[in-house]
Design a protein around this motif. Structure first.
Motif, PDB file in Angstrom:
ATOM      1  N   LEU A 215       0.835  -1.203   0.000  1.00  0.00           N
ATOM      2  CA  LEU A 215       0.000   0.000   0.000  1.00  0.00           C
ATOM      3  C   LEU A 215       0.872   1.257   0.000  1.00  0.00           C
ATOM      4  O   LEU A 215       0.586   2.234  -0.689  1.00  0.00           O
ATOM      5  CB  LEU A 215      -0.903  -0.007   1.238  1.00  0.00           C
ATOM      6  CG  LEU A 215      -1.824   1.184   1.441  1.00  0.00           C
ATOM      7  CD1 LEU A 215      -2.927   1.182   0.399  1.00  0.00           C
ATOM      8  CD2 LEU A 215      -2.420   1.164   2.856  1.00  0.00           C
ATOM      9  N   ILE A 216       1.939   1.210   0.787  1.00  0.00           N
ATOM     10  CA  ILE A 216       2.885   2.325   0.820  1.00  0.00           C
ATOM     11  C   ILE A 216       4.045   1.955  -0.101  1.00  0.00           C
ATOM     12  O   ILE A 216       5.012   1.294   0.295  1.00  0.00           O
ATOM     13  CB  ILE A 216       3.380   2.601   2.253  1.00  0.00           C
ATOM     14  CG1 ILE A 216       2.191   2.861   3.188  1.00  0.00           C
ATOM     15  CG2 ILE A 216       4.335   3.793   2.260  1.00  0.00           C
ATOM     16  CD1 ILE A 216       1.361   4.078   2.831  1.00  0.00           C
ATOM     17  N   ASP A 217       3.927   2.367  -1.360  1.00  0.00           N
ATOM     18  CA  ASP A 217       4.941   2.070  -2.369  1.00  0.00           C
ATOM     19  C   ASP A 217       5.721   3.333  -2.704  1.00  0.00           C
ATOM     20  O   ASP A 217       5.576   4.373  -2.036  1.00  0.00           O
ATOM     21  CB  ASP A 217       4.282   1.459  -3.611  1.00  0.00           C
ATOM     22  CG  ASP A 217       3.214   2.369  -4.224  1.00  0.00           C
ATOM     23  OD1 ASP A 217       3.125   3.561  -3.839  1.00  0.00           O
ATOM     24  OD2 ASP A 217       2.465   1.891  -5.095  1.00  0.00           O
ATOM     25  N   ALA A 218       6.552   3.263  -3.730  1.00  0.00           N
ATOM     26  CA  ALA A 218       7.387   4.415  -4.074  1.00  0.00           C
ATOM     27  C   ALA A 218       6.551   5.652  -4.396  1.00  0.00           C
ATOM     28  O   ALA A 218       6.884   6.774  -3.974  1.00  0.00           O
ATOM     29  CB  ALA A 218       8.284   4.055  -5.260  1.00  0.00           C
ATOM     30  N   GLY A 219       5.451   5.455  -5.120  1.00  0.00           N
ATOM     31  CA  GLY A 219       4.611   6.589  -5.478  1.00  0.00           C
ATOM     32  C   GLY A 219       3.985   7.250  -4.275  1.00  0.00           C
ATOM     33  O   GLY A 219       3.957   8.491  -4.176  1.00  0.00           O
ATOM     34  N   ARG A 220       3.486   6.446  -3.349  1.00  0.00           N
ATOM     35  CA  ARG A 220       2.836   7.028  -2.167  1.00  0.00           C
ATOM     36  C   ARG A 220       3.871   7.616  -1.215  1.00  0.00           C
ATOM     37  O   ARG A 220       3.585   8.613  -0.536  1.00  0.00           O
ATOM     38  CB  ARG A 220       1.964   5.977  -1.504  1.00  0.00           C
ATOM     39  CG  ARG A 220       0.728   5.665  -2.369  1.00  0.00           C
ATOM     40  CD  ARG A 220      -0.357   4.984  -1.599  1.00  0.00           C
ATOM     41  NE  ARG A 220      -1.589   4.973  -2.362  1.00  0.00           N
ATOM     42  CZ  ARG A 220      -2.155   3.885  -2.877  1.00  0.00           C
ATOM     43  NH1 ARG A 220      -1.586   2.698  -2.712  1.00  0.00           N
ATOM     44  NH2 ARG A 220      -3.291   3.957  -3.555  1.00  0.00           N
ATOM     45  N   LEU A 221       5.051   7.040  -1.129  1.00  0.00           N
ATOM     46  CA  LEU A 221       6.107   7.652  -0.325  1.00  0.00           C
ATOM     47  C   LEU A 221       6.466   9.020  -0.886  1.00  0.00           C
ATOM     48  O   LEU A 221       6.664   9.986  -0.136  1.00  0.00           O
ATOM     49  CB  LEU A 221       7.332   6.742  -0.300  1.00  0.00           C
ATOM     50  CG  LEU A 221       7.184   5.471   0.543  1.00  0.00           C
ATOM     51  CD1 LEU A 221       8.301   4.491   0.222  1.00  0.00           C
ATOM     52  CD2 LEU A 221       7.186   5.799   2.038  1.00  0.00           C
ATOM     53  N   ALA A 222       6.524   9.120  -2.205  1.00  0.00           N
ATOM     54  CA  ALA A 222       6.848  10.406  -2.842  1.00  0.00           C
ATOM     55  C   ALA A 222       5.773  11.449  -2.591  1.00  0.00           C
ATOM     56  O   ALA A 222       6.054  12.651  -2.559  1.00  0.00           O
ATOM     57  CB  ALA A 222       7.041  10.198  -4.340  1.00  0.00           C
ATOM     58  N   SER A 223       4.524  10.995  -2.396  1.00  0.00           N
ATOM     59  CA  SER A 223       3.428  11.931  -2.175  1.00  0.00           C
ATOM     60  C   SER A 223       3.330  12.399  -0.731  1.00  0.00           C
ATOM     61  O   SER A 223       2.548  13.300  -0.422  1.00  0.00           O
ATOM     62  CB  SER A 223       2.095  11.293  -2.592  1.00  0.00           C
ATOM     63  OG  SER A 223       1.699  10.292  -1.673  1.00  0.00           O
ATOM     64  N   MET A 224       4.121  11.788   0.147  1.00  0.00           N
ATOM     65  CA  MET A 224       4.118  12.224   1.545  1.00  0.00           C
ATOM     66  C   MET A 224       4.830  13.562   1.684  1.00  0.00           C
ATOM     67  O   MET A 224       5.693  13.921   0.884  1.00  0.00           O
ATOM     68  CB  MET A 224       4.787  11.172   2.442  1.00  0.00           C
ATOM     69  CG  MET A 224       3.958   9.916   2.632  1.00  0.00           C
ATOM     70  SD  MET A 224       4.807   8.626   3.589  1.00  0.00           S
ATOM     71  CE  MET A 224       5.019   9.442   5.178  1.00  0.00           C
ATOM     72  N   LYS A 225       4.451  14.273   2.703  1.00  0.00           N
ATOM     73  CA  LYS A 225       5.043  15.574   3.020  1.00  0.00           C
ATOM     74  C   LYS A 225       6.556  15.424   3.197  1.00  0.00           C
ATOM     75  O   LYS A 225       7.028  14.484   3.851  1.00  0.00           O
ATOM     76  CB  LYS A 225       4.390  16.065   4.316  1.00  0.00           C
ATOM     77  CG  LYS A 225       4.573  17.508   4.672  1.00  0.00           C
ATOM     78  CD  LYS A 225       3.699  17.781   5.895  1.00  0.00           C
ATOM     79  CE  LYS A 225       3.788  19.231   6.316  1.00  0.00           C
ATOM     80  NZ  LYS A 225       2.906  19.493   7.492  1.00  0.00           N
ATOM     81  N   SER A 226       7.323  16.329   2.644  1.00  0.00           N
ATOM     82  CA  SER A 226       8.773  16.280   2.808  1.00  0.00           C
ATOM     83  C   SER A 226       9.139  16.371   4.292  1.00  0.00           C
ATOM     84  O   SER A 226       8.643  17.241   5.006  1.00  0.00           O
ATOM     85  CB  SER A 226       9.427  17.434   2.053  1.00  0.00           C
ATOM     86  OG  SER A 226      10.827  17.417   2.237  1.00  0.00           O
ATOM     87  N   GLY A 227       9.975  15.448   4.748  1.00  0.00           N
ATOM     88  CA  GLY A 227      10.376  15.429   6.149  1.00  0.00           C
ATOM     89  C   GLY A 227       9.445  14.656   7.053  1.00  0.00           C
ATOM     90  O   GLY A 227       9.712  14.525   8.257  1.00  0.00           O
ATOM     91  N   ALA A 228       8.333  14.127   6.515  1.00  0.00           N
ATOM     92  CA  ALA A 228       7.389  13.351   7.323  1.00  0.00           C
ATOM     93  C   ALA A 228       8.036  12.055   7.786  1.00  0.00           C
ATOM     94  O   ALA A 228       9.047  11.599   7.238  1.00  0.00           O
ATOM     95  CB  ALA A 228       6.122  13.057   6.523  1.00  0.00           C
ATOM     96  N   VAL A 229       7.444  11.443   8.813  1.00  0.00           N
ATOM     97  CA  VAL A 229       7.939  10.161   9.323  1.00  0.00           C
ATOM     98  C   VAL A 229       6.842   9.116   9.181  1.00  0.00           C
ATOM     99  O   VAL A 229       5.643   9.441   9.193  1.00  0.00           O
ATOM    100  CB  VAL A 229       8.402  10.281  10.786  1.00  0.00           C
ATOM    101  CG1 VAL A 229       9.503  11.329  10.903  1.00  0.00           C
ATOM    102  CG2 VAL A 229       7.253  10.609  11.726  1.00  0.00           C
ATOM    103  N   LEU A 230       7.266   7.868   9.038  1.00  0.00           N
ATOM    104  CA  LEU A 230       6.345   6.752   8.815  1.00  0.00           C
ATOM    105  C   LEU A 230       6.532   5.709   9.895  1.00  0.00           C
ATOM    106  O   LEU A 230       7.663   5.351  10.246  1.00  0.00           O
ATOM    107  CB  LEU A 230       6.618   6.131   7.443  1.00  0.00           C
ATOM    108  CG  LEU A 230       5.789   4.886   7.084  1.00  0.00           C
ATOM    109  CD1 LEU A 230       4.330   5.263   6.846  1.00  0.00           C
ATOM    110  CD2 LEU A 230       6.368   4.188   5.850  1.00  0.00           C
TER     111      LEU A 230
END
Length: 311
Positions: A215-230
């Motif tokens: 669910l959290i793939d490269a595309g969705r990671l790229a769409s996360m806020k810069s500097g966010a944490v997972l």
């Protein structure tokens, strides 16, 4: 006398509570000695497992008398639930018993990752003084926590995060936007895309299904806020681990914490090895002394009651 087999660690007090009236066989090492487990299951009426024992077709075929499977935890992806249902075997998860432990893990880890000052012990002990870099850490106050999934764990995490002064948003396709739980929890219901774009910290609380794998793939990671944490305390297959490692190395994400992995134990050649600002824990988000006692006693009571009803 009905036989109960326990193949993974269970709180000793709960084990003792199951002893009277049953032929109890307790061997936590059975999880790594499948052949021995299959042998003792011939004639067993109940099996109690954690997350590593695979309750699959082969195991069920070796346990013709099995009527109850107790799960010392919540996720059921190591149990063939459909096959159990077809056999009339009751599957009992410890729903809610470890939610507080996971919720505490999520919120405290989010604060640690945002502050970014707790991974410097080796440098400081070596005589270095990375004070300028680590002075850029962020407070939890005023930050946004995004919860993907808003069940019991998500709701408890939301309450703890709000005590930190965080805003909480969540996405859960199983809960309509007008459900009263949103207002009661003080949490905004948003789309998945909006959650990723707006959150300073994202925490995952979904089962591993075909729809949630990677669910959290490269595309969705790229769409996360810069500097966010997972943070992932759900299931390992929900996150593309190679893509996460890339996002950390590229410094798009501020950090991540994984408690679960696609393969457990984590292989030594994992792409996560050496990734910066990464906390790895061995599937213990819901395992504390208190949670283990609650989970174990809940399952002991439920398994005993189920077997007594079969008498």
């Amino acid at each position: 006398m009905k036989r109960i087999c326990i193949s993974e660690f269970m709180d000793p007090v709960a084990v003792q509570a199951l002893t009277p009236g049953f032929d109890l066989r307790y061997e936590p090492a059975w999880v790594d000695r499948r052949d021995d487990l299959l042998e003792v299951l011939d004639g067993a009426h109940a099996l109690i497992v954690r997350n590593r024992t695979q309750v699959d077709a082969g195991l069920l075929a070796s346990a013709p008398a099995l009527r109850v499977v107790g799960r010392l935890g919540v996720g059921l992806d190591n149990i063939d639930v459909d096959a159990c249902r077809q056999r009339g075997i009751r599957v009992i998860p410890a729903a809610g018993a470890n939610a507080r432990s996971v919720a505490e893990y999520v919120v405290t880890t989010a604060a640690v990752l945002l502050r970014a000052g707790y991974l410097s012990s080796a440098e400081v002990a070596a005589g270095k003084w990375p004070r300028p870099k680590l002075s850029e850490g962020r407070e939890a106050l005023g930050k946004t926590l995004g919860l993907v999934g808003f069940g019991d764990i998500g709701r408890q995490a939301a309450a703890l995060a709000r005590a930190f002064g965080m805003e909480v948003i969540a996405h859960d396709p199983m809960l309509p936007a007008d459900h009263p739980v949103w207002a009661a929890a003080g949490v905004r219901c948003v789309s998945f895309d909006a959650l990723l774009a707006q959150s300073d910290a994202v925490s995952l609380h979904v089962p591993l299904l075909d729809a949630t794998r990677n669910l959290i793939d490269a595309g969705r990671l790229a769409s996360m806020k810069s500097g966010a944490v997972l943070i992932n305390t759900a299931r390992g297959g929900v996150v593309d681990e190679a893509a996460l490692a890339d996002a950390l190395r590229a410094e798009h994400l501020g950090g991540a914490a994984l408690d679960v992995f696609a393969r457990e134990p984590l292989p030594v050649d994992s792409p996560l090895a050496g990734a910066p600002n990464l906390i790895l824990t061995p599937h213990i988000g819901g395992v504390t002394r208190e949670a283990n006692a609650r989970v174990s006693m809940m399952i002991a009571r439920e398994v005993r009651q189920s077997l007594e009803e079969l008498a």
